[in-house]
Design a protein around this motif. Sequence first.
Motif, PDB file in Angstrom:
ATOM      1  N   VAL A  72      -5.698  34.356  11.795  1.00 57.01           N
ATOM      2  CA  VAL A  72      -6.202  35.313  12.782  1.00 57.01           C
ATOM      3  C   VAL A  72      -7.689  35.499  12.543  1.00 57.01           C
ATOM      4  O   VAL A  72      -8.125  35.669  11.411  1.00 57.01           O
ATOM      5  N   PHE A  73      -8.469  35.475  13.620  1.00 60.35           N
ATOM      6  CA  PHE A  73      -9.915  35.691  13.570  1.00 60.35           C
ATOM      7  C   PHE A  73     -10.188  37.030  14.239  1.00 60.35           C
ATOM      8  O   PHE A  73      -9.901  37.199  15.425  1.00 60.35           O
ATOM      9  N   ASN A  74     -10.745  37.973  13.467  1.00 60.14           N
ATOM     10  CA  ASN A  74     -10.924  39.316  14.005  1.00 60.14           C
ATOM     11  C   ASN A  74     -12.207  39.928  13.451  1.00 60.14           C
ATOM     12  O   ASN A  74     -12.610  39.621  12.332  1.00 60.14           O
ATOM     13  N   ASN A  75     -12.820  40.813  14.224  1.00 64.73           N
ATOM     14  CA  ASN A  75     -14.050  41.481  13.798  1.00 64.73           C
ATOM     15  C   ASN A  75     -13.800  42.576  12.769  1.00 64.73           C
ATOM     16  O   ASN A  75     -14.746  43.122  12.214  1.00 64.73           O
ATOM     17  N   SER A  76     -12.548  42.922  12.548  1.00 70.14           N
ATOM     18  CA  SER A  76     -12.221  43.928  11.544  1.00 70.14           C
ATOM     19  C   SER A  76     -10.980  43.493  10.778  1.00 70.14           C
ATOM     20  O   SER A  76     -10.218  42.640  11.236  1.00 70.14           O
ATOM     21  N   LEU A  77     -10.818  44.119   9.628  1.00 70.13           N
ATOM     22  CA  LEU A  77      -9.643  43.822   8.815  1.00 70.13           C
ATOM     23  C   LEU A  77      -8.407  44.476   9.438  1.00 70.13           C
ATOM     24  O   LEU A  77      -8.530  45.487  10.141  1.00 70.13           O
ATOM     25  N   PRO A  78      -7.227  43.942   9.181  1.00 73.08           N
ATOM     26  CA  PRO A  78      -6.014  44.577   9.706  1.00 73.08           C
ATOM     27  C   PRO A  78      -5.804  45.951   9.063  1.00 73.08           C
ATOM     28  O   PRO A  78      -6.334  46.240   7.985  1.00 73.08           O
ATOM     29  N   SER A  79      -5.028  46.783   9.703  1.00 73.27           N
ATOM     30  CA  SER A  79      -4.829  48.161   9.242  1.00 73.27           C
ATOM     31  C   SER A  79      -4.261  48.237   7.830  1.00 73.27           C
ATOM     32  O   SER A  79      -4.529  49.193   7.113  1.00 73.27           O
ATOM     33  N   ARG A  80      -3.528  47.227   7.405  1.00 67.59           N
ATOM     34  CA  ARG A  80      -2.965  47.268   6.045  1.00 67.59           C
ATOM     35  C   ARG A  80      -4.059  47.268   4.977  1.00 67.59           C
ATOM     36  O   ARG A  80      -3.814  47.606   3.826  1.00 67.59           O
ATOM     37  N   TYR A  81      -5.290  46.896   5.353  1.00 70.29           N
ATOM     38  CA  TYR A  81      -6.413  46.886   4.411  1.00 70.29           C
ATOM     39  C   TYR A  81      -7.449  47.960   4.734  1.00 70.29           C
ATOM     40  O   TYR A  81      -8.587  47.870   4.309  1.00 70.29           O
ATOM     41  N   ARG A  82      -7.064  48.985   5.445  1.00 70.73           N
ATOM     42  CA  ARG A  82      -8.037  50.000   5.866  1.00 70.73           C
ATOM     43  C   ARG A  82      -8.688  50.719   4.695  1.00 70.73           C
ATOM     44  O   ARG A  82      -9.795  51.211   4.805  1.00 70.73           O
ATOM     45  N   ASN A  83      -8.029  50.773   3.535  1.00 67.27           N
ATOM     46  CA  ASN A  83      -8.611  51.437   2.363  1.00 67.27           C
ATOM     47  C   ASN A  83      -9.249  50.453   1.388  1.00 67.27           C
ATOM     48  O   ASN A  83      -9.639  50.837   0.292  1.00 67.27           O
ATOM     49  N   TYR A  84      -9.357  49.221   1.774  1.00 63.76           N
ATOM     50  CA  TYR A  84      -9.923  48.200   0.901  1.00 63.76           C
ATOM     51  C   TYR A  84     -11.431  48.392   0.782  1.00 63.76           C
ATOM     52  O   TYR A  84     -12.132  48.539   1.779  1.00 63.76           O
ATOM     53  N   ASP A  85     -11.938  48.400  -0.450  1.00 64.00           N
ATOM     54  CA  ASP A  85     -13.352  48.659  -0.710  1.00 64.00           C
ATOM     55  C   ASP A  85     -14.105  47.335  -0.859  1.00 64.00           C
ATOM     56  O   ASP A  85     -14.054  46.693  -1.913  1.00 64.00           O
ATOM     57  N   LEU A  86     -14.794  46.915   0.179  1.00 62.90           N
ATOM     58  CA  LEU A  86     -15.540  45.655   0.158  1.00 62.90           C
ATOM     59  C   LEU A  86     -16.698  45.679  -0.834  1.00 62.90           C
ATOM     60  O   LEU A  86     -17.077  44.646  -1.373  1.00 62.90           O
ATOM     61  N   TYR A  87     -17.261  46.852  -1.083  1.00 59.68           N
ATOM     62  CA  TYR A  87     -18.407  46.949  -1.984  1.00 59.68           C
ATOM     63  C   TYR A  87     -18.015  46.750  -3.449  1.00 59.68           C
ATOM     64  O   TYR A  87     -18.824  46.300  -4.247  1.00 59.68           O
ATOM     65  N   ASN A  88     -16.800  47.082  -3.804  1.00 60.47           N
ATOM     66  CA  ASN A  88     -16.374  46.985  -5.203  1.00 60.47           C
ATOM     67  C   ASN A  88     -15.308  45.921  -5.418  1.00 60.47           C
ATOM     68  O   ASN A  88     -14.577  45.961  -6.401  1.00 60.47           O
ATOM     69  N   SER A  89     -15.218  44.995  -4.515  1.00 58.21           N
ATOM     70  CA  SER A  89     -14.255  43.902  -4.659  1.00 58.21           C
ATOM     71  C   SER A  89     -14.995  42.613  -4.987  1.00 58.21           C
ATOM     72  O   SER A  89     -16.203  42.509  -4.794  1.00 58.21           O
ATOM     73  N   TYR A  90     -14.249  41.655  -5.457  1.00 60.71           N
ATOM     74  CA  TYR A  90     -14.847  40.384  -5.831  1.00 60.71           C
ATOM     75  C   TYR A  90     -14.915  39.464  -4.614  1.00 60.71           C
ATOM     76  O   TYR A  90     -13.950  39.337  -3.871  1.00 60.71           O
ATOM     77  N   LYS A  91     -16.082  38.830  -4.433  1.00 60.85           N
ATOM     78  CA  LYS A  91     -16.290  37.902  -3.323  1.00 60.85           C
ATOM     79  C   LYS A  91     -16.682  36.546  -3.864  1.00 60.85           C
ATOM     80  O   LYS A  91     -17.495  36.444  -4.766  1.00 60.85           O
TER      81      LYS A  91
END
Length: 169
Positions: A72-91
């Motif tokens: 799936v290609f989407n401009n936002s993450l799915p709702s199951r990841y709404r609390n996911y912290d992109l700033y403190n995650s590993y990329k």
Amino acid sequence: MKKILLAVVFGVASLSSINTQAQVSVNINIGSQPQWGPAGYDHVDYYYLPDIDTYYNVPNKQYIYLNNGNWVFNNSLPSRYRNYDLYNSYKVVINSPKPYLSHKVHVKEYSKYKGYKGKQRVIRDSRSIRQSKPAGNKNKYREAKGNSKSREGKGNGKHGNGSGNNGKH
């Protein structure tokens, strides 16, 4: 004889003066990378987020994730990841086309970073380091400035993990 020699000299001179054009393409997309992306990259095509098994396409500003076996290609993450912290995650930086087609390889190679608690410097934080010069302590500024200019993920330009060693710890 002088005329022939003169003609040869002019001929060689005219051939050597033909302009050759070299085309150099430098692709820099620093401004289009999200603020939560790892610092130190001049160009990024995709980020892989091992915690949520998702890719982010930097040029298109789209998340790419599996949903019922389909990408799936989407401009936002799915709702199951709404609390996911992109700033403190590993990329993980991946500069290859359609990395999701090699998903099994990425899962195998980068699953060790799921839940990774080491701090990965993000663009938002590295910009503030470069722009703010502490008063009275030049050594700290030089150290921070030097670190912000480091180029992480050196190597073949295909993969990098944002820690300066191309995914190998």
